[in-house]
Design a protein around this motif. Sequence first.
Motif, PDB file in Angstrom:
ATOM      1  N   VAL A  35       0.482  78.299  17.451  1.00  0.00           N
ATOM      2  CA  VAL A  35      -0.411  77.642  16.502  1.00  0.00           C
ATOM      3  C   VAL A  35      -1.640  78.524  16.282  1.00  0.00           C
ATOM      4  CG1 VAL A  35      -1.765  75.586  16.022  1.00  0.00           C
ATOM      5  CG2 VAL A  35       0.373  75.398  17.304  1.00  0.00           C
ATOM      6  N   ARG A  36      -1.885  78.849  15.038  1.00  0.00           N
ATOM      7  CA  ARG A  36      -3.040  79.683  14.708  1.00  0.00           C
ATOM      8  C   ARG A  36      -4.301  78.844  14.755  1.00  0.00           C
ATOM      9  NH1 ARG A  36      -6.260  80.946  10.452  1.00  0.00           N
ATOM     10  NH2 ARG A  36      -5.232  79.419   9.122  1.00  0.00           N
ATOM     11  N   LYS A  37      -5.324  79.347  15.433  1.00  0.00           N
ATOM     12  CA  LYS A  37      -6.585  78.634  15.514  1.00  0.00           C
ATOM     13  C   LYS A  37      -7.387  78.850  14.241  1.00  0.00           C
ATOM     14  CE  LYS A  37      -7.030  78.759  20.540  1.00  0.00           C
ATOM     15  NZ  LYS A  37      -7.887  79.144  21.693  1.00  0.00           N
ATOM     16  N   LEU A  38      -8.164  77.839  13.890  1.00  0.00           N
ATOM     17  CA  LEU A  38      -8.999  77.938  12.695  1.00  0.00           C
ATOM     18  C   LEU A  38     -10.123  78.938  12.914  1.00  0.00           C
ATOM     19  CD1 LEU A  38      -9.390  74.179  11.689  1.00  0.00           C
ATOM     20  CD2 LEU A  38      -7.803  75.838  10.732  1.00  0.00           C
ATOM     21  N   THR A  39     -10.470  79.626  11.855  1.00  0.00           N
ATOM     22  CA  THR A  39     -11.616  80.523  11.925  1.00  0.00           C
ATOM     23  C   THR A  39     -12.895  79.693  11.894  1.00  0.00           C
ATOM     24  OG1 THR A  39     -11.764  80.765   9.522  1.00  0.00           O
ATOM     25  CG2 THR A  39     -10.306  82.295  10.701  1.00  0.00           C
ATOM     26  N   THR A  40     -14.021  80.348  12.143  1.00  0.00           N
ATOM     27  CA  THR A  40     -15.299  79.642  12.129  1.00  0.00           C
ATOM     28  C   THR A  40     -15.554  79.008  10.767  1.00  0.00           C
ATOM     29  OG1 THR A  40     -16.222  81.145  13.787  1.00  0.00           O
ATOM     30  CG2 THR A  40     -17.791  79.922  12.415  1.00  0.00           C
ATOM     31  N   MET A  41     -15.315  79.753   9.693  1.00  0.00           N
ATOM     32  CA  MET A  41     -15.548  79.218   8.356  1.00  0.00           C
ATOM     33  C   MET A  41     -14.609  78.062   8.035  1.00  0.00           C
ATOM     34  SD  MET A  41     -17.408  79.227   5.755  1.00  0.00           S
ATOM     35  CE  MET A  41     -18.369  80.700   6.145  1.00  0.00           C
ATOM     36  N   GLU A  42     -13.345  78.176   8.459  1.00  0.00           N
ATOM     37  CA  GLU A  42     -12.383  77.094   8.217  1.00  0.00           C
ATOM     38  C   GLU A  42     -12.782  75.833   8.979  1.00  0.00           C
ATOM     39  OE1 GLU A  42      -8.290  79.684   7.418  1.00  0.00           O
ATOM     40  OE2 GLU A  42      -8.859  79.072   9.455  1.00  0.00           O
ATOM     41  N   SER A  43     -13.268  75.996  10.204  1.00  0.00           N
ATOM     42  CA  SER A  43     -13.714  74.841  10.994  1.00  0.00           C
ATOM     43  C   SER A  43     -14.922  74.167  10.339  1.00  0.00           C
ATOM     44  CB  SER A  43     -14.069  75.275  12.419  1.00  0.00           C
ATOM     45  OG  SER A  43     -12.933  75.749  13.100  1.00  0.00           O
ATOM     46  N   LEU A  44     -15.863  74.975   9.855  1.00  0.00           N
ATOM     47  CA  LEU A  44     -17.044  74.428   9.187  1.00  0.00           C
ATOM     48  C   LEU A  44     -16.650  73.664   7.931  1.00  0.00           C
ATOM     49  CD1 LEU A  44     -19.578  77.373   9.534  1.00  0.00           C
ATOM     50  CD2 LEU A  44     -19.786  75.126  10.575  1.00  0.00           C
ATOM     51  N   LEU A  45     -15.770  74.247   7.128  1.00  0.00           N
ATOM     52  CA  LEU A  45     -15.355  73.604   5.878  1.00  0.00           C
ATOM     53  C   LEU A  45     -14.581  72.315   6.155  1.00  0.00           C
ATOM     54  CD1 LEU A  45     -14.271  76.710   3.743  1.00  0.00           C
ATOM     55  CD2 LEU A  45     -16.297  75.284   3.430  1.00  0.00           C
ATOM     56  N   ALA A  46     -13.651  72.369   7.106  1.00  0.00           N
ATOM     57  CA  ALA A  46     -12.847  71.188   7.426  1.00  0.00           C
ATOM     58  C   ALA A  46     -13.721  70.074   7.994  1.00  0.00           C
ATOM     59  CB  ALA A  46     -11.737  71.553   8.417  1.00  0.00           C
ATOM     60  N   GLY A  47     -14.616  70.425   8.917  1.00  0.00           N
ATOM     61  CA  GLY A  47     -15.498  69.418   9.507  1.00  0.00           C
ATOM     62  C   GLY A  47     -16.453  68.829   8.499  1.00  0.00           C
ATOM     63  N   VAL A 109     -22.895  66.397   5.885  1.00  0.00           N
ATOM     64  CA  VAL A 109     -21.979  67.542   5.842  1.00  0.00           C
ATOM     65  C   VAL A 109     -22.303  68.578   6.924  1.00  0.00           C
ATOM     66  CG1 VAL A 109     -21.221  69.502   4.446  1.00  0.00           C
ATOM     67  CG2 VAL A 109     -21.333  67.224   3.436  1.00  0.00           C
ATOM     68  N   PRO A 110     -23.549  69.044   7.054  1.00  0.00           N
ATOM     69  CA  PRO A 110     -23.813  70.014   8.134  1.00  0.00           C
ATOM     70  C   PRO A 110     -23.650  69.411   9.529  1.00  0.00           C
ATOM     71  CG  PRO A 110     -25.855  69.401   7.021  1.00  0.00           C
ATOM     72  CD  PRO A 110     -24.739  68.867   6.197  1.00  0.00           C
ATOM     73  N   TYR A 111     -23.996  68.131   9.712  1.00  0.00           N
ATOM     74  CA  TYR A 111     -23.821  67.503  11.019  1.00  0.00           C
ATOM     75  C   TYR A 111     -22.345  67.482  11.410  1.00  0.00           C
ATOM     76  CZ  TYR A 111     -23.321  63.945  14.592  1.00  0.00           C
ATOM     77  OH  TYR A 111     -22.973  63.278  15.744  1.00  0.00           O
ATOM     78  N   SER A 112     -21.507  67.025  10.498  1.00  0.00           N
ATOM     79  CA  SER A 112     -20.078  66.942  10.788  1.00  0.00           C
ATOM     80  C   SER A 112     -19.474  68.325  10.992  1.00  0.00           C
ATOM     81  CB  SER A 112     -19.361  66.211   9.642  1.00  0.00           C
ATOM     82  OG  SER A 112     -17.981  66.052   9.926  1.00  0.00           O
ATOM     83  N   ALA A 113     -19.880  69.275  10.155  1.00  0.00           N
ATOM     84  CA  ALA A 113     -19.341  70.633  10.266  1.00  0.00           C
ATOM     85  C   ALA A 113     -19.696  71.255  11.611  1.00  0.00           C
ATOM     86  CB  ALA A 113     -19.880  71.497   9.121  1.00  0.00           C
ATOM     87  N   ILE A 114     -20.940  71.118  12.026  1.00  0.00           N
ATOM     88  CA  ILE A 114     -21.389  71.717  13.292  1.00  0.00           C
ATOM     89  C   ILE A 114     -20.727  71.041  14.492  1.00  0.00           C
ATOM     90  CG2 ILE A 114     -23.390  72.058  14.803  1.00  0.00           C
ATOM     91  CD1 ILE A 114     -25.082  72.364  12.240  1.00  0.00           C
TER      92      ILE A 114
END
Length: 234
Positions: A35-47, A109-114
């Motif tokens: 399973v490929r782990k999400l990148t930092t940007m992908e995690s921020l966008l998804a969150g 959005v920033p709270y959830s992303a972080i």
Amino acid sequence: QQQQQEEAEAGLDPLHPSAEEGAVLPYPSAEELEVRKLTTMESLLAGGLAGAVAKTVIAPGDRVKIMFQVDPQRVFSLREAWRTGGEIVRSAGVRGLWRGNGATMIRVVPYSAISYLTFSRYENVLRELLQSDQKKAHPLSVFIRFWAGAAAGATAVSCTYPLDLLRARMAVHNLKDPLYNSYLTAFSTIARTEGYRTLFSGLSPTLLGIIPYAGMSFATFETLKVYVRRFYHV
């Protein structure tokens, strides 16, 4: 590789070469699939997107809740809440139920992303410290998820707390006599007249509330996810 290609052409599963065409195959195990782990940007966008969707869906209920909070004459009940929602629709239209949701997104959005981004990082660090393999059952797994979630929630609150304070100030002052017409105006006014430290006033009690809340939330979700995956073999 040639053998796998021949098996694929014959309708066989490369992971289970003995399977016949049309047979119901078991799900591949974690060892068989990487399973490929999400990148930092992908995690921020998804969150961030997850938080935005969730807050937008519950925005009408939140709007009605605020009406009861600021008006002591209103006595809460499901019938009264429904009637209050109807009053908002009649006076401001259906879009009135989502009034202020755009401004709320600036904080949500920033709270959830972080929080989503840092949870996995904190979890990995704790697992390395306690030598816990994520793919195997570990007696401290729930403990690790709790403290990783608590740390993630504390980090997200600390980073976004000034936005939450500005939202609260604007919500209170804009009821009767608006003092701020935007987040930027509120930020500059408070920083100039009260000092930058005021933007973090009340952070300590907020952290005392978010640490157990975020810890329990992440620990429950991640633990249930493990059991659901085992039950459905996904």
